[in-house]
Design a protein around this motif. Structure first.
Motif, PDB file in Angstrom:
ATOM      1  N   LEU A  18      -2.335   8.318  11.778  1.00  0.00           N
ATOM      2  CA  LEU A  18      -2.562   7.783  10.437  1.00  0.00           C
ATOM      3  C   LEU A  18      -2.901   6.304  10.477  1.00  0.00           C
ATOM      4  O   LEU A  18      -3.794   5.849   9.761  1.00  0.00           O
ATOM      5  CB  LEU A  18      -1.319   8.007   9.559  1.00  0.00           C
ATOM      6  N   ALA A  19      -2.211   5.541  11.317  1.00  0.00           N
ATOM      7  CA  ALA A  19      -2.397   4.090  11.336  1.00  0.00           C
ATOM      8  C   ALA A  19      -3.786   3.699  11.829  1.00  0.00           C
ATOM      9  O   ALA A  19      -4.408   2.783  11.269  1.00  0.00           O
ATOM     10  CB  ALA A  19      -1.320   3.438  12.208  1.00  0.00           C
ATOM     11  N   ALA A  50       2.482   3.681   8.054  1.00  0.00           N
ATOM     12  CA  ALA A  50       2.372   4.997   8.693  1.00  0.00           C
ATOM     13  C   ALA A  50       3.714   5.465   9.245  1.00  0.00           C
ATOM     14  O   ALA A  50       3.996   6.666   9.271  1.00  0.00           O
ATOM     15  CB  ALA A  50       1.336   4.943   9.807  1.00  0.00           C
ATOM     16  N   MET A  51       4.546   4.517   9.659  1.00  0.00           N
ATOM     17  CA  MET A  51       5.847   4.876  10.221  1.00  0.00           C
ATOM     18  C   MET A  51       6.741   5.544   9.181  1.00  0.00           C
ATOM     19  O   MET A  51       7.567   6.405   9.508  1.00  0.00           O
ATOM     20  CB  MET A  51       6.523   3.620  10.775  1.00  0.00           C
ATOM     21  N   PHE A  52       6.571   5.178   7.892  1.00  0.00           N
ATOM     22  CA  PHE A  52       7.446   5.701   6.841  1.00  0.00           C
ATOM     23  C   PHE A  52       6.889   6.932   6.135  1.00  0.00           C
ATOM     24  O   PHE A  52       7.660   7.710   5.573  1.00  0.00           O
ATOM     25  CB  PHE A  52       7.722   4.604   5.803  1.00  0.00           C
ATOM     26  N   PRO A  63       8.612  11.780  11.778  1.00  0.00           N
ATOM     27  CA  PRO A  63       9.198  10.780  12.696  1.00  0.00           C
ATOM     28  C   PRO A  63       8.780  10.973  14.151  1.00  0.00           C
ATOM     29  O   PRO A  63       9.603  11.299  15.010  1.00  0.00           O
ATOM     30  CB  PRO A  63      10.705  10.997  12.518  1.00  0.00           C
ATOM     31  N   ASP A  64       7.507  10.771  14.436  1.00  0.00           N
ATOM     32  CA  ASP A  64       7.051  10.819  15.824  1.00  0.00           C
ATOM     33  C   ASP A  64       5.886   9.847  15.979  1.00  0.00           C
ATOM     34  O   ASP A  64       5.188   9.527  15.005  1.00  0.00           O
ATOM     35  CB  ASP A  64       6.620  12.232  16.224  1.00  0.00           C
ATOM     36  N   LEU A 112       1.261  15.845   3.843  1.00  0.00           N
ATOM     37  CA  LEU A 112       0.310  15.333   4.827  1.00  0.00           C
ATOM     38  C   LEU A 112      -1.083  15.188   4.211  1.00  0.00           C
ATOM     39  O   LEU A 112      -1.771  14.178   4.423  1.00  0.00           O
ATOM     40  CB  LEU A 112       0.266  16.263   6.034  1.00  0.00           C
ATOM     41  N   PHE A 113      -1.521  16.188   3.434  1.00  0.00           N
ATOM     42  CA  PHE A 113      -2.837  16.138   2.810  1.00  0.00           C
ATOM     43  C   PHE A 113      -2.941  14.973   1.823  1.00  0.00           C
ATOM     44  O   PHE A 113      -3.952  14.256   1.798  1.00  0.00           O
ATOM     45  CB  PHE A 113      -3.124  17.449   2.082  1.00  0.00           C
ATOM     46  N   LEU A 114      -1.910  14.789   1.007  1.00  0.00           N
ATOM     47  CA  LEU A 114      -1.935  13.709   0.021  1.00  0.00           C
ATOM     48  C   LEU A 114      -1.923  12.339   0.703  1.00  0.00           C
ATOM     49  O   LEU A 114      -2.631  11.423   0.278  1.00  0.00           O
ATOM     50  CB  LEU A 114      -0.753  13.838  -0.933  1.00  0.00           C
ATOM     51  N   VAL A 115      -1.126  12.214   1.754  1.00  0.00           N
ATOM     52  CA  VAL A 115      -1.057  10.932   2.468  1.00  0.00           C
ATOM     53  C   VAL A 115      -2.414  10.578   3.066  1.00  0.00           C
ATOM     54  O   VAL A 115      -2.909   9.456   2.904  1.00  0.00           O
ATOM     55  CB  VAL A 115       0.028  10.994   3.570  1.00  0.00           C
ATOM     56  N   PHE A 116      -3.050  11.534   3.731  1.00  0.00           N
ATOM     57  CA  PHE A 116      -4.354  11.255   4.332  1.00  0.00           C
ATOM     58  C   PHE A 116      -5.436  11.114   3.268  1.00  0.00           C
ATOM     59  O   PHE A 116      -6.356  10.306   3.416  1.00  0.00           O
ATOM     60  CB  PHE A 116      -4.724  12.348   5.331  1.00  0.00           C
TER      61      PHE A 116
END
Length: 262
Positions: A235-236, A221-223, A227-228, A178-182
């Motif tokens: 994110l999007a 963001a979906m991938f 999965p919610d 989560l940290f890396l994605v954001f």
């Protein structure tokens, strides 16, 4: 007979530096790169061992958002014998890497700096500093806003007959992802501005394709999120807003360029 002094212009100095770099053999470049990499690795190792006594405390801070959401009868568990040691160990390395990031960027900047022209240097340094700040901002957003909201959603929808007990390794992997994605997502303004600077796209083209970019933000963001719908939206929407910020900066840059050329 008068002598007129001719000061060296920045472009002349840059051209001489680039000629010297072109004359350097590949082994010389590798030696210089090895010197910078040695400094980076030395700092990482030093930070890692300095933070190691606080590894368990650091993991407690990381797990605070989850422990605050768990029922009173639930707790975190370790399904592997080595998990109680390896999870804080991995987190400790990640924290050392995050703290060393400005120095790592500086060393990489020092390596490529001689190959840049004066105008490129003037643009590259603020963008590097901005990218570091945005990366830290993305991680902070993930920890203080996104993570508690996502955890609250998942725990609130769990069946009453199921007691949520998260494995510490699984929770660490979830948080780091989560940290890396954001953190990477918050680099969108820099990426957008860079594409405009090097001429890959123009602001007009980005404006015309805005609706496709917005859809792309939700698609990505979906991938990359759990999965919610909540995670995807959290994110999007920032991705979209950050794109708009980069587009605004690009418009100001193009306006400045046009004013200088006229």
């Amino acid at each position: 007979m008068t002598q007129t002094s001719q000061p060296q212009l920045p472009n002349t100095v840059d051209s001489r530096e680039q000629e010297m770099l072109q004359e350097m053999p590949i082994t010389k470049h590798l030696v210089v790169l090895r010197k910078h990499l040695f400094k980076i690795v030395s700092l990482l190792i030093g930070l890692f061992f300095c933070l190691l006594p606080f590894a368990n405390r650091t993991y407690q801070i990381l797990s605070e958002p989850l422990r605050a959401q768990l029922p009173a009868t639930s707790t975190m568990i370790a399904t592997d014998v080595t998990a109680t040691f390896m999870a804080p160990f991995k987190l400790n390395f990640f924290i050392a890497l995050m703290l060393a990031m400005p120095y790592i960027i500086y060393q990489l900047w020092a390596y490529v700096k001689p190959a840049l022209y004066a105008k490129e240097k003037a643009l590259a340094l603020p963008m590097l500093i901005g990218s570091i700040g945005l990366f830290y901002l993305g991680i902070s957003f993930a920890y203080y806003i996104a993570l508690p909201s996502i955890l609250h959603f998942f725990i609130s929808v769990s069946p009453e007959t199921v007691a949520p007990m998260t494995d510490i390794n699984s929770y660490l992997a979830f948080c780091l992802k989560l940290f890396l994605v954001f953190g990477i997502t918050f680099e969108i303004p820099i990426i957008t501005l860079l594409l405009i600077l090097i001429g890959v796209v123009t602001t007009q083209q980005l404006v015309e394709k805005r609706r496709f970019i917005v859809v792309g933000c939700f698609f990505v963001a979906m991938f990359v999120t759990p999965p919610d719908a909540l995670s995807m939206i959290m994110l999007a929407v920032p991705m979209w807003m950050l794109f708009e910020l980069g587009l605004l900066a690009g418009k100001l840059l193009e306006k400045r360029r046009n004013a200088e050329s006229s």
